[in-house]
Scaffold this motif. Structure first.
Motif, PDB file in Angstrom:
ATOM      1  N   ILE A   8       0.800  -1.030  -0.186  1.00  0.00           N
ATOM      2  CA  ILE A   8      -0.039   0.042  -0.011  1.00  0.00           C
ATOM      3  C   ILE A   8       0.911   1.292  -0.033  1.00  0.00           C
ATOM      4  CG2 ILE A   8      -1.984   0.890   1.151  1.00  0.00           C
ATOM      5  CD1 ILE A   8      -2.079  -1.431   2.772  1.00  0.00           C
ATOM      6  N   TYR A  12       8.533   6.288  -3.774  1.00  0.00           N
ATOM      7  CA  TYR A  12       9.819   6.129  -3.757  1.00  0.00           C
ATOM      8  C   TYR A  12      10.290   4.891  -3.359  1.00  0.00           C
ATOM      9  CZ  TYR A  12      10.902  10.790  -5.961  1.00  0.00           C
ATOM     10  OH  TYR A  12      10.624  11.726  -6.642  1.00  0.00           O
ATOM     11  N   ILE A  33      -3.397   5.578  -3.803  1.00  0.00           N
ATOM     12  CA  ILE A  33      -4.788   6.443  -4.021  1.00  0.00           C
ATOM     13  C   ILE A  33      -4.758   7.091  -5.469  1.00  0.00           C
ATOM     14  CG2 ILE A  33      -5.476   6.803  -1.778  1.00  0.00           C
ATOM     15  CD1 ILE A  33      -3.785   9.129  -1.376  1.00  0.00           C
ATOM     16  N   SER A  34      -3.594   7.335  -6.020  1.00  0.00           N
ATOM     17  CA  SER A  34      -3.487   8.020  -7.158  1.00  0.00           C
ATOM     18  C   SER A  34      -3.771   7.168  -8.331  1.00  0.00           C
ATOM     19  CB  SER A  34      -2.126   8.749  -7.217  1.00  0.00           C
ATOM     20  OG  SER A  34      -1.750   9.091  -8.573  1.00  0.00           O
ATOM     21  N   VAL A  82       3.125   4.122   2.870  1.00  0.00           N
ATOM     22  CA  VAL A  82       2.572   5.375   2.709  1.00  0.00           C
ATOM     23  C   VAL A  82       3.423   6.474   3.343  1.00  0.00           C
ATOM     24  CG1 VAL A  82       0.322   4.341   2.326  1.00  0.00           C
ATOM     25  CG2 VAL A  82       1.063   5.240   4.572  1.00  0.00           C
ATOM     26  N   ALA A  99      -4.889   5.100   7.630  1.00  0.00           N
ATOM     27  CA  ALA A  99      -6.196   5.254   6.399  1.00  0.00           C
ATOM     28  C   ALA A  99      -5.678   3.792   5.588  1.00  0.00           C
ATOM     29  CB  ALA A  99      -6.155   6.022   5.392  1.00  0.00           C
ATOM     30  N   ALA A 100      -4.489   3.362   5.309  1.00  0.00           N
ATOM     31  CA  ALA A 100      -3.999   2.362   4.473  1.00  0.00           C
ATOM     32  C   ALA A 100      -4.568   1.017   5.507  1.00  0.00           C
ATOM     33  CB  ALA A 100      -2.469   2.403   4.640  1.00  0.00           C
ATOM     34  N   GLU A 150      12.995   1.336   6.512  1.00  0.00           N
ATOM     35  CA  GLU A 150      13.498   1.293   5.094  1.00  0.00           C
ATOM     36  C   GLU A 150      14.626   2.038   5.183  1.00  0.00           C
ATOM     37  OE1 GLU A 150      14.882   0.096   2.487  1.00  0.00           O
ATOM     38  OE2 GLU A 150      13.111  -0.820   2.355  1.00  0.00           O
ATOM     39  N   VAL A 152      17.080   2.781   2.474  1.00  0.00           N
ATOM     40  CA  VAL A 152      17.817   3.009   1.177  1.00  0.00           C
ATOM     41  C   VAL A 152      18.210   4.108   0.768  1.00  0.00           C
ATOM     42  CG1 VAL A 152      16.741   0.842   0.380  1.00  0.00           C
ATOM     43  CG2 VAL A 152      15.568   2.873   0.091  1.00  0.00           C
ATOM     44  N   LYS A 203      14.840   3.441  13.404  1.00  0.00           N
ATOM     45  CA  LYS A 203      15.017   4.114  12.210  1.00  0.00           C
ATOM     46  C   LYS A 203      15.162   5.514  12.439  1.00  0.00           C
ATOM     47  CE  LYS A 203      14.107   5.598   8.092  1.00  0.00           C
ATOM     48  NZ  LYS A 203      15.195   5.663   7.028  1.00  0.00           N
ATOM     49  N   ARG A 326      12.475  18.596  -1.898  1.00  0.00           N
ATOM     50  CA  ARG A 326      11.595  18.423  -0.834  1.00  0.00           C
ATOM     51  C   ARG A 326      12.412  18.860   0.440  1.00  0.00           C
ATOM     52  NH1 ARG A 326       8.931  12.646  -1.065  1.00  0.00           N
ATOM     53  NH2 ARG A 326      11.101  11.974  -1.781  1.00  0.00           N
TER      54      ARG A 326
HETATM   55  N1  NAD Z   1      11.855   8.004   0.036  1.00  0.00           N
HETATM   56  C1  NAD Z   1      13.049   7.753   0.906  1.00  0.00           C
HETATM   57  O1  NAD Z   1      14.248   7.632   0.591  1.00  0.00           O
HETATM   58  C2  NAD Z   1      12.646   6.788   2.216  1.00  0.00           C
HETATM   59  C3  NAD Z   1      13.712   6.163   2.822  1.00  0.00           C
HETATM   60  C4  NAD Z   1      13.552   5.338   4.033  1.00  0.00           C
HETATM   61  C5  NAD Z   1      12.059   5.608   4.563  1.00  0.00           C
HETATM   62  N2  NAD Z   1      11.126   6.288   3.877  1.00  0.00           N
HETATM   63  C6  NAD Z   1       9.620   6.190   4.242  1.00  0.00           C
HETATM   64  O2  NAD Z   1       8.868   5.422   3.661  1.00  0.00           O
HETATM   65  C7  NAD Z   1       7.649   6.039   3.701  1.00  0.00           C
HETATM   66  C8  NAD Z   1       7.091   6.331   2.151  1.00  0.00           C
HETATM   67  O3  NAD Z   1       8.026   7.126   1.732  1.00  0.00           O
HETATM   68  P1  NAD Z   1       8.241   7.464   0.094  1.00  0.00           P
HETATM   69  O4  NAD Z   1       9.333   8.139  -0.240  1.00  0.00           O
HETATM   70  O5  NAD Z   1       7.746   6.055  -0.590  1.00  0.00           O
HETATM   71  O6  NAD Z   1       6.826   8.491  -0.294  1.00  0.00           O
HETATM   72  P2  NAD Z   1       6.077   8.680  -1.488  1.00  0.00           P
HETATM   73  O7  NAD Z   1       5.510  10.060  -1.171  1.00  0.00           O
HETATM   74  O8  NAD Z   1       7.055   8.623  -2.722  1.00  0.00           O
HETATM   75  O9  NAD Z   1       4.834   7.686  -1.892  1.00  0.00           O
HETATM   76  C9  NAD Z   1       3.869   7.202  -1.102  1.00  0.00           C
HETATM   77  C10 NAD Z   1       2.683   6.839  -1.985  1.00  0.00           C
HETATM   78  O10 NAD Z   1       1.656   6.374  -1.188  1.00  0.00           O
HETATM   79  C11 NAD Z   1       0.355   6.884  -1.620  1.00  0.00           C
HETATM   80  N3  NAD Z   1      -0.467   6.885  -0.624  1.00  0.00           N
HETATM   81  C12 NAD Z   1      -0.868   7.873   0.267  1.00  0.00           C
HETATM   82  N4  NAD Z   1      -1.856   7.441   1.217  1.00  0.00           N
HETATM   83  C13 NAD Z   1      -2.136   6.380   0.492  1.00  0.00           C
HETATM   84  C14 NAD Z   1      -3.262   5.388   0.901  1.00  0.00           C
HETATM   85  N5  NAD Z   1      -3.970   5.693   2.020  1.00  0.00           N
HETATM   86  N6  NAD Z   1      -3.314   4.354   0.294  1.00  0.00           N
HETATM   87  C15 NAD Z   1      -2.723   4.204  -0.888  1.00  0.00           C
HETATM   88  N7  NAD Z   1      -1.736   4.987  -1.103  1.00  0.00           N
HETATM   89  C16 NAD Z   1      -1.316   5.973  -0.425  1.00  0.00           C
HETATM   90  C17 NAD Z   1       0.682   8.167  -2.363  1.00  0.00           C
HETATM   91  O11 NAD Z   1      -0.207   8.503  -3.404  1.00  0.00           O
HETATM   92  C18 NAD Z   1       2.186   8.089  -2.967  1.00  0.00           C
HETATM   93  O12 NAD Z   1       2.207   7.469  -4.214  1.00  0.00           O
HETATM   94  C19 NAD Z   1       7.562   7.436   4.475  1.00  0.00           C
HETATM   95  O13 NAD Z   1       7.216   6.948   5.861  1.00  0.00           O
HETATM   96  C20 NAD Z   1       9.238   7.798   4.443  1.00  0.00           C
HETATM   97  O14 NAD Z   1       9.333   8.442   5.383  1.00  0.00           O
HETATM   98  C21 NAD Z   1      11.291   6.912   2.605  1.00  0.00           C
END
Ligand code: NAD
Length: 403
Positions: A8, A12, A33-34, A82, A99-100, A150, A152, A203, A326
């Motif tokens: 869900i 990224y 959701i998109s 999410v 929500a997820a 995560e 990465v 984390k 960001r």
């Molecule tokens: N990007 C990174 O480098 C990184 C590294 C480590 C941890 N994280 C963590 O991982 C998590 C996700 O980060 P990300 O960078 O992938 O975020 P992101 O914004 O790239 O992606 C999140 C996705 O979730 C979707 N979404 C939101 N609410 C939803 C729902 N209720 N149901 C289904 N889809 C939904 C959004 O549309 C979006 O496409 C966060 O908690 C972030 O802190 C990110």
């Protein structure tokens, strides 16, 4: 082991994770959701920039192991990936995780595994467990719940997803073991066993540790500026000590992890998290200080040369050689400087993006040739070894011109 996985959040982290699981011939039903994200993925394409991800997604979709959808389906493993941003008052916002989770509660059955990967405040996994059991009490002791953060690095995600060590913590021993056997299917790094609260805190600790260490370097840069010492030389010399390893100062701290996650600790433990909170303040202050330095340089130039300066702002991204703006301190500084703009001319440079909806971008050569004051905010490769004539005023907040 896994017959079907629902992921869900397909951003990224969620999309590369889904593609990796699917490439191991496990059926993945990715949910977002998109509608745009879902349509893009189902067309075998990707909506984010990440090396090698396009090939993985294309092949997983073609072979039928990855399907994207706006709704979850019945599965055996549910992975929550999410966003977890903070609210205006710096409190973590876990409403996306909630929500997820609410979306899959009706689908859960005996033996299922539920994992949160989103960066979360301590206690989130237990909160979601209580939410699930409040609606489906018959599932108590029948499903497994765990947290697995995560770590990465964007740009190297497909490699690190497989090879990084991971910390896995269940709400009980059985959940931890179940989650470990899930990740064992596609992770080569070591899988370290703990409980959910420790994994959540782990984390937050990793990113807070980076933030505190950067704050130390930034604080040194403020002291050195007053003391007339070159901070870059100082740090290089101090690091010759066999047990000292000071990081480099910059114009602040940005991105969606290091500049965000420490608040998840500070908001829950304000009395105890003093260094962590202070580090956030120091790193935020550094950006404000940089903007003030530029304003002072502008005034000094005008007084000395009797005309308004032309100013080049070099770098907008939150760290070198990426296109991600960001929570970027460089972007914040550029905005602050431009807020007070009068008749000066500005050249804004960000070589990693083509255009920006607020800033009109210039190329690096024109900016450096034509500006009187050069403000280096991000140490992009394009700014290294550029020729700068001796009549320019240089404000280098990232050490990129320091030879
Ligand atoms: N990007 C990174 O480098 C990184 C590294 C480590 C941890 N994280 C963590 O991982 C998590 C996700 O980060 P990300 O960078 O992938 O975020 P992101 O914004 O790239 O992606 C999140 C996705 O979730 C979707 N979404 C939101 N609410 C939803 C729902 N209720 N149901 C289904 N889809 C939904 C959004 O549309 C979006 O496409 C966060 O908690 C972030 O802190 C990110």
């Amino acid at each position: 082991m896994s017959k079907k996985v629902v992921t869900i959040g397909l951003g990224y982290i969620g999309l590369p994770t889904s593609a990796l699981i699917a490439s191991n011939k496990i059926a993945v039903h990715g949910v977002d959701i998109s509608q745009y994200v879902v349509d893009t993925i189902n067309a075998g394409k990707i909506h984010i920039v990440e090396p090698d991800l396009d090939k993985e997604v294309e092949s997983a979709v073609k072979q039928g192991y990855l399907i994207a959808d706006t709704k979850p389906v019945v599965a055996d493993v549910y992975l929550v990936v999410v966003p977890t941003p903070f609210k205006g008052n710096y409190e973590p916002d876990i409403s996306y995780v909630q929500a997820a989770t609410e979306g899959i509660i009706p689908l859960l059955k005996d033996g299922d595994l539920y994992i949160i990967e989103s960066t979360s405040p301590v206690g989130t996994t237990e909160k979601m467990m209580n939410l699930i059991f409040s609606i489906r009490p018959e599932l108590k002791d029948k499903i497994y719940l765990a947290y697995c953060p995560e770590r990465v690095l964007p740009g190297n995600v497909m490699y690190e997803l497989v090879n990084n060590d991971r910390v896995i913590g269940g709400v009980n021993e059985e959940s931890t073991l179940k989650a470990i056997s899930f990740y064992q299917q596609f992770v080569k790094g070591k899988l370290h066993k703990t409980n959910a609260r420790t994994a959540e805190m782990c984390k937050l600790t990793e990113n807070s540790s980076r933030d505190v260490q950067i704050a130390f370097a930034n604080e040194l840069s403020l002291i050195c500026d007053k003391a007339g010492i070159n901070v870059w030389e100082l740090i290089e010399l101090a690091n010759k000590h066999p047990r000292v390893n000071i990081l480099q100062p910059g114009c602040g701290v940005g991105g969606h992890c290091i500049a965000v996650d420490p608040y998840f600790i500070v908001s829950e433990y304000p009395m105890e998290a003093r260094i962590i909170g202070k580090a956030r303040e120091v790193n935020n202050y550094k950006s404000f200080w940089c903007a003030e330095k530029v304003k002072t340089a502008k005034l000094e130039f005008e007084l000395k040369r009797g005309k308004k300066p032309k100013i080049a702002i070099l770098g907008l991204a939150f760290k070198p050689n990426i296109d991600d703006l960001r929570e970027s301190p460089a972007k914040y500084i550029a905005q602050r400087i431009m807020q007070d703009a009068q008749d000066e001319m500005y050249f804004i440079v960000e070589p990693n993006i083509k255009e920006h909806h607020v800033f009109k971008l210039t190329n690096v050569t024109d900016a450096i040739e034509n500006a009187d004051i050069l403000v280096f905010l991000v140490a992009h490769n394009e700014f290294k070894n550029v020729k700068i004539s001796s009549d320019k005023v240089i404000l280098d907040f990232c050490g990129v011109t320091n030879k």
